[in-house]
Design a protein around this motif. Structure first.
Motif, mmCIF file in Angstrom:
data_model
loop_
_atom_site.group_PDB
_atom_site.id
_atom_site.type_symbol
_atom_site.label_atom_id
_atom_site.label_comp_id
_atom_site.label_asym_id
_atom_site.label_seq_id
_atom_site.Cartn_x
_atom_site.Cartn_y
_atom_site.Cartn_z
ATOM 1 N N GLN A 178 0.816 -1.206 0.000
ATOM 2 C CA GLN A 178 0.000 0.000 0.000
ATOM 3 C C GLN A 178 0.853 1.260 0.000
ATOM 4 O O GLN A 178 0.322 2.374 -0.060
ATOM 5 C CB GLN A 178 -0.937 0.012 1.215
ATOM 6 C CG GLN A 178 -1.965 -1.104 1.181
ATOM 7 C CD GLN A 178 -2.801 -1.157 2.467
ATOM 8 O OE1 GLN A 178 -2.488 -0.473 3.453
ATOM 9 N NE2 GLN A 178 -3.857 -1.967 2.440
ATOM 10 N N GLY A 179 2.158 1.100 0.116
ATOM 11 C CA GLY A 179 3.060 2.237 0.100
ATOM 12 C C GLY A 179 3.120 2.987 1.413
ATOM 13 O O GLY A 179 3.602 4.118 1.470
ATOM 14 N N VAL A 180 2.662 2.322 2.488
ATOM 15 C CA VAL A 180 2.628 2.987 3.794
ATOM 16 C C VAL A 180 3.973 2.890 4.498
ATOM 17 O O VAL A 180 4.409 3.832 5.177
ATOM 18 C CB VAL A 180 1.519 2.384 4.675
ATOM 19 C CG1 VAL A 180 1.511 3.018 6.061
ATOM 20 C CG2 VAL A 180 0.170 2.554 4.002
ATOM 21 N N VAL A 181 4.664 1.740 4.347
ATOM 22 C CA VAL A 181 5.952 1.527 4.991
ATOM 23 C C VAL A 181 6.998 1.216 3.929
ATOM 24 O O VAL A 181 6.670 0.941 2.762
ATOM 25 C CB VAL A 181 5.888 0.372 6.021
ATOM 26 C CG1 VAL A 181 4.909 0.688 7.135
ATOM 27 C CG2 VAL A 181 5.515 -0.937 5.327
ATOM 28 N N THR A 182 8.240 1.203 4.352
ATOM 29 C CA THR A 182 9.336 0.937 3.420
ATOM 30 C C THR A 182 9.630 -0.557 3.339
ATOM 31 O O THR A 182 9.136 -1.356 4.147
ATOM 32 C CB THR A 182 10.609 1.674 3.871
ATOM 33 O OG1 THR A 182 11.018 1.150 5.138
ATOM 34 C CG2 THR A 182 10.348 3.175 4.001
ATOM 35 N N ARG A 183 10.457 -0.897 2.374
ATOM 36 C CA ARG A 183 10.872 -2.290 2.185
ATOM 37 C C ARG A 183 11.651 -2.796 3.393
ATOM 38 O O ARG A 183 11.654 -3.987 3.684
ATOM 39 C CB ARG A 183 11.731 -2.371 0.918
ATOM 40 C CG ARG A 183 12.349 -3.729 0.633
ATOM 41 C CD ARG A 183 11.323 -4.777 0.325
ATOM 42 N NE ARG A 183 11.932 -6.033 -0.044
ATOM 43 C CZ ARG A 183 11.278 -7.192 -0.114
ATOM 44 N NH1 ARG A 183 9.987 -7.234 0.147
ATOM 45 N NH2 ARG A 183 11.902 -8.281 -0.483
ATOM 46 N N ASN A 184 12.257 -1.895 4.126
ATOM 47 C CA ASN A 184 13.061 -2.271 5.290
ATOM 48 C C ASN A 184 12.227 -2.991 6.340
ATOM 49 O O ASN A 184 12.696 -3.931 6.986
ATOM 50 C CB ASN A 184 13.712 -1.028 5.894
ATOM 51 C CG ASN A 184 14.582 -1.382 7.093
ATOM 52 O OD1 ASN A 184 15.590 -2.057 6.945
ATOM 53 N ND2 ASN A 184 14.179 -0.929 8.271
#
Length: 424
Positions: A178-184
């Motif tokens: 959803q683009g809320v958090v990063t891949r990290n």
């Protein structure tokens, strides 16, 4: 319909020949199996039986000894004597002979008594050694039994942690899509999930090894995996306070060492009397085939005295050895008493600390659960970090681990107190 199907399945399973449903195994049953089947206990019982036979053997010196022998002798020439220049045969060239002698020691200045009492003391020591082996085995079984229960709880806690991390990974993946958090956040959850799985594998391996250890201690099939009955009690602190003076009296090791000191004292007494003579009696019947004499069978009775004049210093070195063994036995007893007092004191301390740890960890678990709930809500509300959630999950697992450890450590510590008291 589902209930009926399950009922039919279990009834059919029980009806199959050779298929049995084992009842859960209690700690008491494990201890009984250990006393019957443990290899070290079996060996100790064999040693005790051998020592008891040795005590019976020592009593043989108080009975008369009957010896018999016979044979046939062939000579080149007959035995003869010279009388007034004339030769007269006194024995056949070939003859048979037989002998029977009954010999009894009348008095030997206490050597027989010393040997008998030494052998009996050694037998008593081996009998106490059986109890020692049984109690040592029981202590190992108790530690392994509770170790299995603890490992089972730790496996369950590790499984819960792995499920929680997997759930967090799922949430992090959705939020990343959803683009809320990063891949990290996703990578961090994946690494933590791998770590949780490794921990789970380690816990399962430890549980399996403890199962093998319990089977060995109880003499069971290594492949056996019987369920264990959860038996956990939290005794009051006053219920486990021992009396140190009575502990040494009940310890089978102390009794065994004291009996060995007795045996060494009797050995020393025997070596001291080795320089004294021995009074004996002998009743004999001798037959020698000889047609040259009137009496071929002779009966005799003898009362005699015999003593050793020189034996290459064997008697002297035997006494020196007996003195050294007696001194070593005395020092061993003093060392054992000090070690047992230390064992008792440390077991009491460990039980007290474990009881305090239980109260602390119960509170820690409640706090850790609340901390995890808060951090999950914060993360889903995007005001917390993934690290906070993962750390909270690890903290909860650690709190449960410490709680289970404190509970089972208390059970083992109480058993150690009983072992130190000789009451296990």
């Amino acid at each position: 319909m589902q209930f009926s199907t399950l009922s039919i399945f279990f009834i059919t399973l029980l009806a199959i020949p050779g298929v049995t449903v084992a009842a859960p195994l209690t700690l008491k049953e494990c201890l009984e199996r250990g006393k019957r089947n443990n290899p070290s206990v079996v060996v100790a019982k064999r040693d005790s039986a051998i020592a008891a036979i040795g005590a019976k053997h020592a009593k043989a010196a108080f009975y008369p000894r009957l010896d018999m022998q016979g044979g046939y002798t062939m000579q080149l020439e007959s035995q003869a004597v010279e009388i007034n220049g004339r030769s007269a045969e006194t024995q056949q060239a070939d003859f048979a002979y037989a002998n029977a002698a009954l010999v009894y020691t009348l008095y030997d200045f206490g050597r027989r008594d010393a040997r008998r009492l030494s052998a009996q003391s050694s037998a008593d020591a081996e009998e106490s050694n059986v109890l020692t082996r049984e109690q040592d085995t029981s202590m190992q079984i108790i530690a392994t039994f509770y170790g299995i229960l603890e490992a089972g709880k730790l496996v369950k806690a590790a499984e819960e942690e792995a499920l929680q991390v997997a759930e967090h990974l799922k949430i992090a993946s959705i939020m990343f899509d959803q683009g809320v958090v990063t891949r990290n956040d996703v990578l961090q959850a994946e690494v933590r999930l791998a770590s949780a799985k490794q921990k789970l594998l380690s816990m399962r391996n430890r549980l399996d090894n403890l199962r093998l250890q319990l089977n060995f201690l109880t003499g069971a099939d290594p492949a056996s995996r019987e369920d264990l009955v959860e038996q956990v009690e939290i005794p009051s602190e006053t219920a486990v306070l021992p009396e140190p003076k009575k502990a040494l009296e009940k310890r089978p090791e102390i009794r065994a060492l004291k009996k060995r000191i007795e045996a060494s004292a009797y050995d020393l007494s025997e070596s001291n009397s080795a320089w004294y003579p021995e009074i004996f009696s002998r009743l004999a019947l001798d037959y020698v085939q000889n047609d040259r004499v009137r009496e071929q069978t002779i009966m005799s009775a003898t009362i005699g005295l015999k003593m050793n004049i020189f034996d290459g210093y064997a008697t002297t070195t035997a006494k020196q050895r007996a003195v050294s063994i007696k001194a070593r036995a005395d020092e061993t007893l003093r060392l054992a008493e000090a070690q047992f007092q230390l064992e008792l004191a440390t077991a009491v301390n460990d039980s007290r600390v474990a009881r305090e740890r239980i109260a602390v960890t119960e509170t820690a678990i409640r706090q850790s659960e609340e901390n995890l709930r808060i951090n999950k809500d914060r993360y889903q509300a995007r005001v917390g970090t993934a690290t906070d959630v993962l750390d909270a999950q690890t903290l909860l697992t650690q709190s449960k681990t410490e709680h289970y450890s404190s509970i089972y450590d208390l059970q083992v510590a109480v058993a150690r107190i009983k072992r130190a008291m000789g009451e296990l």
